[in-house]
Design an enzyme around this catalytic site. Sequence first.
Site, PDB file in Angstrom:
ATOM      1  N   ASN A   1      -9.392  11.508   4.924  1.00 40.79           N
ATOM      2  CA  ASN A   1      -8.554  11.894   3.810  1.00 40.79           C
ATOM      3  C   ASN A   1      -9.594  11.577   2.543  1.00 40.79           C
ATOM      4  OD1 ASN A   1      -6.899  11.792   1.842  1.00 40.79           O
ATOM      5  ND2 ASN A   1      -5.998   9.866   2.240  1.00 40.79           N
TER       6      ASN A   1
ATOM      7  N   LYS B   1      -9.297  12.371  -0.363  1.00 40.79           N
ATOM      8  CA  LYS B   1      -8.444  12.235  -1.662  1.00 40.79           C
ATOM      9  C   LYS B   1      -8.950  13.035  -2.692  1.00 40.79           C
ATOM     10  CE  LYS B   1      -7.502   7.433   0.136  1.00 40.79           C
ATOM     11  NZ  LYS B   1      -7.326   6.181  -0.045  1.00 40.79           N
TER      12      LYS B   1
ATOM     13  N   HIS C   1       1.761   9.783   1.707  1.00 39.89           N
ATOM     14  CA  HIS C   1       0.419   8.673   1.509  1.00 39.89           C
ATOM     15  C   HIS C   1       0.802   7.737   0.464  1.00 39.89           C
ATOM     16  CE1 HIS C   1      -3.205   6.813   0.345  1.00 39.89           C
ATOM     17  NE2 HIS C   1      -3.715   7.089   1.521  1.00 39.89           N
TER      18      HIS C   1
ATOM     19  N   GLU D   1      -0.482   6.323  -2.093  1.00 37.93           N
ATOM     20  CA  GLU D   1      -1.097   6.923  -3.531  1.00 37.93           C
ATOM     21  C   GLU D   1       0.051   7.880  -4.119  1.00 37.93           C
ATOM     22  OE1 GLU D   1      -5.158   7.705  -2.468  1.00 37.93           O
ATOM     23  OE2 GLU D   1      -5.402   5.501  -1.935  1.00 37.93           O
TER      24      GLU D   1
ATOM     25  N   GLU E   1      -0.453   2.684   7.326  1.00 36.80           N
ATOM     26  CA  GLU E   1      -1.470   2.310   6.519  1.00 36.80           C
ATOM     27  C   GLU E   1      -0.943   1.285   5.479  1.00 36.80           C
ATOM     28  OE1 GLU E   1      -4.442   5.660   5.624  1.00 36.80           O
ATOM     29  OE2 GLU E   1      -2.792   5.817   4.211  1.00 36.80           O
TER      30      GLU E   1
ATOM     31  N   GLY F   1      -8.444   1.133   0.808  1.00 38.41           N
ATOM     32  CA  GLY F   1      -9.807   0.929  -0.057  1.00 38.41           C
ATOM     33  C   GLY F   1     -10.051  -0.486  -0.429  1.00 38.41           C
TER      34      GLY F   1
ATOM     35  N   SER G   1      -9.191   1.097   5.243  1.00 36.70           N
ATOM     36  CA  SER G   1     -10.491   0.490   5.311  1.00 36.70           C
ATOM     37  C   SER G   1     -11.229   0.497   6.664  1.00 36.70           C
ATOM     38  CB  SER G   1     -10.547  -1.068   4.798  1.00 36.70           C
ATOM     39  OG  SER G   1     -10.254  -1.270   3.364  1.00 36.70           O
TER      40      SER G   1
HETATM   41  P1  PGA Z   1      -9.582   3.876   2.894  1.00 35.37           P
HETATM   42  O1  PGA Z   1      -8.295   4.769   2.649  1.00 35.37           O
HETATM   43  O2  PGA Z   1     -10.086   4.223   4.409  1.00 35.37           O
HETATM   44  O3  PGA Z   1     -10.487   4.233   2.042  1.00 35.37           O
HETATM   45  O4  PGA Z   1      -9.069   2.478   2.803  1.00 35.37           O
HETATM   46  C1  PGA Z   1      -7.509   4.959   3.918  1.00 35.37           C
HETATM   47  C2  PGA Z   1      -6.411   5.993   3.424  1.00 35.37           C
HETATM   48  O5  PGA Z   1      -6.024   5.789   2.229  1.00 35.37           O
HETATM   49  O6  PGA Z   1      -6.063   7.118   3.889  1.00 35.37           O
END
Ligand code: PGA
Length: 250
Positions: free
Chosen positions: A11, A13, A97, A99, A167, A173, A212
Amino acid sequence: MSERNKLVAGNWKMNGLRTSLGEVRAMVEGAANLPSTVQLAICPPATLLSEVTAAISGSSVSTGGQDCHFAVSGAHTGDISADMLKEIGARYVIVGHSERRADHGESDAVVASKALAGIKAGLIPIICVGETLAERDTGTTLEVVARQLTHSIPDEAGQKSFVIAYEPVWAIGTGRTPTVEQVEEVHVAIRASLKARFGEHAETVQLLYGGSVKPANAGELMHVRDVDGALVGGASLKAADFLAIAEASA
Ligand code: PGA
């Protein structure tokens, strides 16, 4: 059942310009050396989807969108429909997601309607769920995830392919990850919830862990019971890291 293939989805983003296409070419090259039981998918920003899809053409790698609107078309400035993603050659669409849920106020009902739009367009939705740190700390993780699953997965998914990504919001992140025991507890609960609702079809659903994931922790996380791959953010931008995660998940 362990016949499910592993899916490692990147992903990106809101990251990536044309200069990132070199990483995609390196991912395609590396994917040729992966066992056929590991599938790679790249979900770049919409602006790059056409070029990334061209770059993966003829390889085992697939692409996906990061979101779609629930409507087929219409007056929705800035949005992208599932049919648009399908036409460009995407196989997957990420929906719900955290976000999107946080930045755009997307409810479980909206997520379900987006997943349904994806299914109707012939895409495989990757439906995301996960608890916040406050919910983890108050011991309500399983309850929260169960509620999200119930309301974010449309009934029609019972006849179609779909993927669930667990998640934890606090792991995205941040460099923090749950313990393998915590991941297993949630993934086993997700499988049980899918079984109760969809019967044997639940065995075909790939359950991804996300938050992460890095080359250093992928080996451990990807071999937890009922973990069928990863949804990878930051570490999916560099071919070397993304491929190392895919290798570790085999
Ligand atoms: P990250 O994001 O691997 O940077 O923690 C995962 C995600 O949001 O899908």
